[in-house]
Design an enzyme around this catalytic site. Sequence first.
Site, PDB file in Angstrom:
ATOM      1  N   GLY A   1       0.768  -1.028  -0.169  1.00  0.00           N
ATOM      2  CA  GLY A   1       0.137  -0.047  -0.031  1.00  0.00           C
ATOM      3  C   GLY A   1       1.012   1.213  -0.010  1.00  0.00           C
ATOM      4  N   PHE A   2       0.137   2.326   0.045  1.00  0.00           N
ATOM      5  CA  PHE A   2       0.911   3.628  -0.107  1.00  0.00           C
ATOM      6  C   PHE A   2       1.817   3.797   1.162  1.00  0.00           C
ATOM      7  CE2 PHE A   2      -0.032   8.018   1.704  1.00  0.00           C
ATOM      8  CZ  PHE A   2       1.114   8.694   1.279  1.00  0.00           C
TER       9      PHE A   2
ATOM     10  N   LYS B   1     -12.573   0.857  13.353  1.00  0.00           N
ATOM     11  CA  LYS B   1     -11.174   0.925  13.374  1.00  0.00           C
ATOM     12  C   LYS B   1     -11.096   1.565  15.350  1.00  0.00           C
ATOM     13  CE  LYS B   1      -8.007   1.593  10.481  1.00  0.00           C
ATOM     14  NZ  LYS B   1      -7.104   0.328  10.445  1.00  0.00           N
TER      15      LYS B   1
ATOM     16  N   LEU C   1      -0.938  -2.727   8.694  1.00  0.00           N
ATOM     17  CA  LEU C   1      -1.633  -1.796   7.910  1.00  0.00           C
ATOM     18  C   LEU C   1      -2.850  -1.912   7.045  1.00  0.00           C
ATOM     19  CD1 LEU C   1       1.386  -0.814   8.960  1.00  0.00           C
ATOM     20  CD2 LEU C   1       1.409   0.594   6.738  1.00  0.00           C
TER      21      LEU C   1
ATOM     22  N   TYR D   1     -16.478   2.922   9.262  1.00  0.00           N
ATOM     23  CA  TYR D   1     -14.982   2.871   9.332  1.00  0.00           C
ATOM     24  C   TYR D   1     -14.443   3.521  10.569  1.00  0.00           C
ATOM     25  CZ  TYR D   1     -10.230   4.229   7.955  1.00  0.00           C
ATOM     26  OH  TYR D   1      -8.772   4.330   7.822  1.00  0.00           O
TER      27      TYR D   1
END
Length: 321
Positions: A12-13, A155, A78, A151
């Site tokens: 991922g980024f 989290k 992540l 979301y």
Amino acid sequence: MKEKILITGGAGFVGSFLAEELLGRGYSILAIDNLSTGKLDNIAHLRDNPDFEFITGTILNEELMDDSIARCQKVFHLAAAVGVRLIIERPVETIETNILGTEIIYKYVNKHKKKVIITSTSEVYGKNNTIPFKETDDSVYGPTIKSRWSYACSKAIDEFLGLAYFHEKKLPVIIVRLFNTVGPRQTGQYGMVVPTFVQQALLGHHLTVFGDGEQTRCFANVRDVVWAMAELAESEEAVGQVFNIGSTELISINDLAKRVKTLSGSDSAIEHVPYDDAYESGFEDMFRRMPDISKVEKAIGFKPRRNLDKTINEIIEYFKE
Ligand code: UDP
């Protein structure tokens, strides 16, 4: 023998920059990514490094997680569904990846007693209007009929579970709440504003500012963010703690659009798009969001080193290439 670190979401980024940071610190890396939002291009430059191993796979695969966690000394988790657009368009995937996936990570880091760094988000503060946010501030969420809040809640559950494992089972867990993080390799495909504006500016398209554009954010350079993550992972005092990581350079989205236009030399127009047309009808945005970073500063001496102009310039160069 080098210490081996597992990065879930390693293509991922943020994951790809974290892999670079950790390789630079002399670790060897096992990166796992299901390539849903991650991309092989993000790690193409690392593939020849003998200390970098990549597996295409999902965190929902328990056998893979059991085996991979057993092989590593630390885990950076992540892998997650990220980006406002993705969260609104694919809410089932968001909730399942973020809750079930993280549960599986905890199950196996606990089985093998490995240190885990959990990547959370400034979204957990929800629409609390405090400025800046301290780690002890309240989470304020909207109703369940607005999928955006799933979301934040997913989290927050990840954080609750991590802290529960720490208190009840003495599992070494560190939680980092990343605020808006930007840099090269991030795509605007899932809603992120900076790569979206830069691409629009370079292509001569309108820059799409949602709402009245007076909402504010702080955008941190991904290299500053991964430095802080790596540093916290090496700190014993960080265990069992939650840390904000981000920049404190506050900017409105209107000013961001102007800044991107100036730095890219673009004469694109700036267009205001009502929130109802941007995502879903009744979409709730956060009016402002800024981290209090005194805790992470005290723990590891973190100070953002790259300002927003430098970061935007890096992103412009990336898209030009
Ligand atoms: N935004 C915008 N135009 C876009 C994408 C996003 O004006 O094309 C706004 C968005 O409504 C929010 C801010 O930019 O107020 C930051 O959005 P992003 O999705 O990057 O991160 P967020 O802070 O919402 O997680």
